[in-house]
Design an enzyme around this catalytic site. Structure first.
Site, PDB file in Angstrom:
ATOM      1  N   SER A 470       0.829  -1.214   0.000  1.00  0.00           N
ATOM      2  CA  SER A 470       0.000   0.000   0.000  1.00  0.00           C
ATOM      3  C   SER A 470       0.858   1.257   0.000  1.00  0.00           C
ATOM      4  O   SER A 470       0.641   2.182  -0.787  1.00  0.00           O
ATOM      5  CB  SER A 470      -0.932  -0.002   1.211  1.00  0.00           C
ATOM      6  OG  SER A 470      -0.182   0.022   2.412  1.00  0.00           O
ATOM      7  N   ASP A 471       1.876   1.281   0.878  1.00  0.00           N
ATOM      8  CA  ASP A 471       2.644   2.527   0.969  1.00  0.00           C
ATOM      9  C   ASP A 471       3.707   2.635  -0.119  1.00  0.00           C
ATOM     10  O   ASP A 471       4.067   3.740  -0.509  1.00  0.00           O
ATOM     11  CB  ASP A 471       3.249   2.733   2.364  1.00  0.00           C
ATOM     12  CG  ASP A 471       4.067   1.572   2.860  1.00  0.00           C
ATOM     13  OD1 ASP A 471       4.138   0.547   2.163  1.00  0.00           O
ATOM     14  OD2 ASP A 471       4.639   1.690   3.953  1.00  0.00           O
ATOM     15  N   CYS A 472       4.191   1.530  -0.643  1.00  0.00           N
ATOM     16  CA  CYS A 472       5.180   1.634  -1.727  1.00  0.00           C
ATOM     17  C   CYS A 472       4.512   2.194  -2.970  1.00  0.00           C
ATOM     18  O   CYS A 472       5.067   3.058  -3.657  1.00  0.00           O
ATOM     19  CB  CYS A 472       5.803   0.269  -2.013  1.00  0.00           C
ATOM     20  SG  CYS A 472       6.628  -0.410  -0.571  1.00  0.00           S
ATOM     21  N   GLU A 475       3.850   5.971  -2.097  1.00  0.00           N
ATOM     22  CA  GLU A 475       5.031   6.857  -2.123  1.00  0.00           C
ATOM     23  C   GLU A 475       5.543   6.990  -3.552  1.00  0.00           C
ATOM     24  O   GLU A 475       6.013   8.055  -3.955  1.00  0.00           O
ATOM     25  CB  GLU A 475       6.149   6.330  -1.204  1.00  0.00           C
ATOM     26  CG  GLU A 475       5.789   6.246   0.289  1.00  0.00           C
ATOM     27  CD  GLU A 475       5.470   7.587   0.957  1.00  0.00           C
ATOM     28  OE1 GLU A 475       5.666   8.646   0.329  1.00  0.00           O
ATOM     29  OE2 GLU A 475       5.001   7.567   2.123  1.00  0.00           O
TER      30      GLU A 475
END
Ligand code: LAN
Length: 741
Positions: A470-472, A475
């Site tokens: 989710s965060d990769c 970002e």
């Protein structure tokens, strides 16, 4: 570039550090050492491998770069820079140094070590699959293990952790498999400690598994890993597809190997290990009786009564009486199908450093030593290796490519460097890398192998590995949107492709409103009752993470600014629920518990960014004021912040003796996101950060930065560049580029 890893001349054993053509020399400690001027890092579209050059011609043809030298701990020769006075001077010097570490495809790399249980899985796999281990690898792996051996002779779960049976039994085994003598004093010391801890029978489940594979333990000592679980219908609450992806993807090959009870046939060395690893003669050990033996140092998450009962029933009733051969065949066939799907969908990279070696072994068992699958695995396993000054280690993933590159782009923009022509080529290269690494299609048989939607996503490392996080993804999308906005930068990623990224992100919300890592939560948190690994906490299912949730909120907010109409209502609803989760996850003392960085400092930075994105600041929010108080209460006398990894284990803030540059940068970012009105604590903190910067712009490595599964720490060495640059840049923007030093 030709790859060659063998060593022609096996050192003369006498010379000091310099070798001319023989490459390998003995150092003052008596260790063998390779010639560090012969190591090279090759980065092909983010696939990173280290090579040891054999001949002088090769050395001439492939010169060592500054990045090679830096990562190898050699002198980079980078110049001293004008002494910084202002935050932007300092950030510029840092970026100037860090820019030399960018690799040709545009990404940054680094050591990604910390865990001490990864190399053993790899080395045992190489050994039992009779994969030749190049001499320079053997030498440098031993060097690394000696360099990381604790005073007491042992190794822990991770580099900073106290010695445990897991760390000691496994790394002892590695040393012996790589040729260390049982009489070498450091090996003797390790064995002494292992015996003091009761020997390898007291190791956790994974140690027992690997030692059984090696033929040094008997399979009876391994608690059941039944592949039959993969035959459960999807609706069953404990069906493996619901588990956290790292657990199910390890469980998968492990269950196949367990079902086969495959062991390497004994030879002289493994027969010796059978005597060395235990406190009593191998022949006299009742392995079955040690299924649940475990040393207190390894028992971070003791197995609960439910799991012990299930294991008892599996061993005493299911395996002997009910497990028919038809069922075994069906379970093995299906797990084998899933193993192959994982191999194919990741181009043999596999999800991580544990299932990579295990899948290799499955292919070896099923298809034989020279099968295509085994050869491909042997190649990709190389991508987990890293060489540094201390020797060769195994990284926690096949690299940090997309993650660190996305962060660096954002930090540089934050500091206002994107418009400076000096940094434009570097940032364009970085953008090209992210463009190349965006995942463009779904997996084969996506639903049959339970994979999350991924078209448009970024992985933590590479597109080849191919797992969305989710965060990769968030970002990555943020970095691209931010940079493509800056005048003069090419638009390499189209609106449609950014939309694809958002589509992936929108699949990631949990019922709570928060976001997890690779997938939304698929099963109940009660599944932790079945956590069999003993050494880790919170591993069975996905959880909500303030860090991941914030990255998602940030990406969605930025996206709606640029594309206000696209899935407008869904995005608004998602964001509102996500921020609500962040609010609820705050503890009464104002803090948030962090799961991927250490610990409250890391999560607090993210959570305050989430709150800032909906306009909550120090001035208008009691919650934010509480969070600021928490941060300020922990500021140290020198202006910095420092938290030890114990915070992650215990769930309580544990003060480090020394302030840490990375955590201080996180705390500054947090306070700035909160719009904390008084700049004094920030000035003091940045003054400390700038004071620790070397004259060439770098910062030296301090304590370990990252964590997973509560108990295992992992290094993020590039953070010491990325986050100070961001914090210094943010300060200059908000409080002026004033003189701080
Ligand atoms: C990682 C590394 C990156 C990390 C972040 C992106 C920082 C995080 O925000 C989400 C989770 C993620 C992707 C993550 C998950 C767990 C990993 C893959 C690791 C910490 C690196 C190593 C670890 C992996 C589980 C190690 C192998 C150990 C097992 C217990 C299977």
């Amino acid at each position: 570039m030709a790859r060659s890893n063998g060593v022609k001349n096996r050192g003369n054993g006498a010379a000091k550090e310099k070798a001319s053509n023989g490459n390998i020399v003995a150092s003052e400690t008596g260790n063998q050492r390779t010639d560090y001027s012969r190591w090279r890092l090759l980065d092909e579209a983010g696939c990173q491998t280290w090579h040891y050059l054999q001949t002088d011609e090769e050395v001439k043809e492939w010169p060592q770069t500054i990045a090679d030298k830096y990562h190898l701990g050699m002198d980079t020769g980078l110049p001293n820079l004008p002494p910084p006075k202002t935050p932007l001077d300092s950030a510029r010097n840092a970026l100037s140094f860090f820019s030399h570490l960018q690799l040709p495809p545009g990404n940054w790399a680094c050591e990604y070590g910390g865990p001490m249980f990864l190399l053993p899985g790899l080395v045992i796999t190489w050994y039992v699959t009779e994969t030749p281990i190049p001499e320079p690898y053997k030498i440098e792996i031993k060097n690394y293990l000696y360099a990381r051996q604790h005073q007491d002779g042992g190794w822990g779960l991770h580099i900073e952790g106290e010695s445990s049976v897991f760390g000691t039994a496994m790394n002892y085994t590695v040393l012996r498999l790589l040729g260390a003598s049982a009489e070498e004093p450091r090996v003797v010391k390790a064995r002494g400690l292992l015996h003091k801890m009761g020997g390898a029978v007291n190791g956790p489940h994974w140690a027992k598994f690997w030692l059984s594979v090696l033929g040094v333990c008997q399979w009876d000592i391994v608690n059941p890993v039944p592949p039959e679980l993969w035959l459960l219908p999807d609706w069953v609450p404990i069906a493996p597809w619901r588990w956290w992806i790292h657990m199910r993807q390890v469980f998968l090959p492990m269950s196949f190997i367990y079902s086969k009870r495959w062991s390497y046939p004994p030879n002289d060395l493994t027969r010796q290990l059978r005597q060395e690893l235990f406190t009593q003669p191998y022949e006299s050990i009742n392995f079955l009786s040690h299924r649940n033996s475990i040393s207190p140092r390894d028992n971070y998450h003791p197995k609960l009564w439910l799991l012990n009962t299930v294991n008892w029933a599996l061993v005493n009733v299911w395996n002997p009486y009910l497990r028919t051969s038809a069922l075994v065949r069906k379970a093995e066939d299906w797990t084998w199908w899933l193993i192959q799907a994982e191999d194919e969908n990741t181009n043999f990279s596999n999800l991580g450093p544990v299932n990579g070696p295990m899948n290799t072994l499955c292919c070896y068992i099923k298809e034989g030593p020279d099968a295509y699958s085994v050869r491909e695995h042997r190649k990709t396993l190389e991508e987990f290796l890293w060489v540094k000054g201390e020797g060769m280690l195994m990284n926690g993933t096949n690299g940090v490519q997309s993650w660190d590159t996305s962060f660096l782009i954002q930090a540089a923009i934050e500091a206002g460097f994107a418009t400076d022509p000096k940094w434009k080529p570097m940032l364009i290269k970085a953008l090209e890398f992210l463009e190349d690494q965006q995942i463009r299609e779904e997996c084969r048989d996506q639903h049959l192998c339970y994979r999350q939607q991924r078209k448009g996503a970024w992985a933590f490392s590479t597109k080849k590995q191919g797992y969305t996080v989710s965060d990769c993804t968030s970002e990555g999308a943020k970095a691209v949107m931010m940079l493509q906005e800056v005048p003069g930068y090419p638009k390499l990623i189209s609106d449609d492709r950014l939309g694809d990224a958002i589509d992936v992100i929108l699949t990631m919300q949990n019922a709570s409103g928060g976001c997890a890592s690779y997938e939304p939560q698929r099963g109940s948190e009660y599944m932790e009752y079945l956590n069999a690994a003993e050494v880790f906490g919170r591993i069975m299912v996905e959880y909500d993470y303030p860090e991941c949730t914030t990255a998602v909120v940030g990406a969605l907010s930025m996206f709606t600014k640029h594309y206000p109409e696209y899935r407008k209502d869904e995005i608004a609803a998602f964001k509102a629920r996500a921020v609500d989760y962040i609010r609820k996850a705050q503890r009464p003392d104002g803090s948030w518990y962090g799961s991927w960085g250490i610990c409250f400092t890391y999560a607090g930075m993210f959570a305050l960014e989430s709150l800032a994105s909906v306009g909550e600041s120090y001035e208008n929010s009691e919650r934010v004021r509480r969070a600021c108080k928490f941060f300020l209460d922990h500021q140290m006398d020198d202006g910095g912040w420092g938290e030890t990894y114990k915070s992650c284990e215990t769930g309580e803030y544990c003060q480090h003796e020394q302030s840490q540059v990375v955590q201080t940068a996180w705390a500054c970012i947090a306070l700035m996101e909160a719009e904390y009105p008084d700049p004094e604590p920030l000035k003091k903190a940045l003054n400390m950060i700038m004071g620790r910067q070397r004259s060439n712009g770098e910062w030296k490595q301090e304590a370990i930065e990252g964590v997973f599964n509560k108990s295992c720490m992992i290094s993020y060495p590039n953070y010491k560049f990325i986050f100070p640059i961001k914090a210094l840049g943010m300060f200059a923007k908000r409080h002026g580029n004033i003189k701080l030093l």
